[in-house]
Design an enzyme around this catalytic site. Structure first.
Site, PDB file in Angstrom:
ATOM      1  N   THR A  90       1.066  -0.794  -0.057  1.00 62.21           N
ATOM      2  CA  THR A  90      -0.493   0.226  -0.197  1.00 62.21           C
ATOM      3  C   THR A  90       0.969   0.636  -0.039  1.00 62.21           C
ATOM      4  O   THR A  90       1.699   1.230   0.616  1.00 62.21           O
ATOM      5  CB  THR A  90      -1.210  -0.183   1.241  1.00 62.21           C
ATOM      6  OG1 THR A  90      -1.619   1.235   1.635  1.00 62.21           O
ATOM      7  CG2 THR A  90      -0.024  -0.494   2.510  1.00 62.21           C
TER       8      THR A  90
ATOM      9  N   CYS B  32      -1.999   4.784  -5.680  1.00 61.48           N
ATOM     10  CA  CYS B  32      -2.711   4.284  -4.115  1.00 61.48           C
ATOM     11  C   CYS B  32      -3.015   2.678  -5.122  1.00 61.48           C
ATOM     12  O   CYS B  32      -2.960   2.786  -6.188  1.00 61.48           O
ATOM     13  CB  CYS B  32      -4.154   5.086  -4.287  1.00 61.48           C
ATOM     14  SG  CYS B  32      -4.697   4.064  -3.369  1.00 61.48           S
TER      15      CYS B  32
END
Length: 230
Positions: free
Chosen positions: A83, A196
């Site tokens: 992430t 992202c």
């Protein structure tokens, strides 16, 4: 092959992409039915997101650091944080392990630089767009970032957490993202970083007039480079 430990579940939607992309690349490079030696610690993202919202970053760093150390003890020879946002606690994670942490911003900076771009539009969570831990690392590598305006950042953040992390792909959100890319181009961006790991689910090359640099794919490629380096 060298084993990699993955800190995942943030969200599992993007972690599933990591597992697929890494294994697919290993098979393509090695042939046959080869696959990657991977270990994963998958978090409950509800807990992680709550701590993010409460700005409990030290606690988050402790949680990820402990999990990374566990993966190292289990045999991981490098660690991936699957992430972008949680790289805010990358220094804390690195302090708990003796193996390398493969930082997600590094392959992005390398790819952008090799493609000849100096100013990129940055699409990400508000944590990334508004804090220097990520943009600063890119700046140190010679890459300037252009971020959306405040209201645009709020809406993009909402789309990521309320929709993409829940597996919801909305055409209205895709249209918003497309218009956001056009706005960033008008402000001087020559390429777009999908910073992202869920954004690859929403924005594909046909949705952008600018070249896309998908941090998930680039991070996975760097992981395979490490796995196969001997």
């Amino acid at each position: 092959m060298r084993a990699i430990g993955i800190l995942g579940g943030m969200s599992w939607e993007s972690s599933a992409q990591y597992y697929t992309l890494i294994n697919r690349d290993v098979r393509e490079r090695c042939g046959g039915i080869a696959s990657a030696p991977l270990l994963m610690h998958s978090f409950d993202f509800a807990e992680i997101a709550r701590l993010q919202a409460d700005n409990q970053w030290e606690r988050l760093g402790t949680l990820l650091g402990e999990a990374a150390a566990g993966l190292e003890r289990a045999g991981a020879e490098a660690i991936l944080i699957a992430t972008n946002t949680m790289h805010l606690v990358a220094p804390q994670v690195e302090a708990t392990i003796t193996v390398p942490l493969l930082h997600i911003a590094d392959p992005l900076a390398k790819a952008v630089g090799e493609a000849g771009h100096s100013h990129i539009g940055l699409l990400a969570t508000r944590f990334i767009m508004e804090q220097p831990f990520y943009t600063g690392r890119l700046k140190d590598a010679g890459v300037a970032t252009i971020i959306p305006e405040d209201a645009e950042r709020v809406e993009l953040h909402r789309i990521i957490f309320d929709e993409l992390c829940a597996g919801i792909i909305s055409e209205s959100s895709r249209l918003f993202a497309t218009e956001l890319i056009e706005s960033l181009e008008r402000r001087g961006a020559s390429a777009i970083a999908l910073a992202c790991t869920e954004l690859m689910l929403l924005i594909e090359p046909q949705h952008s007039a600018l070249p896309l640099f998908d941090t998930t794919a680039l991070h996975c490629e760097a992981a395979v480079d490490f796995i196969l380096a001997v």
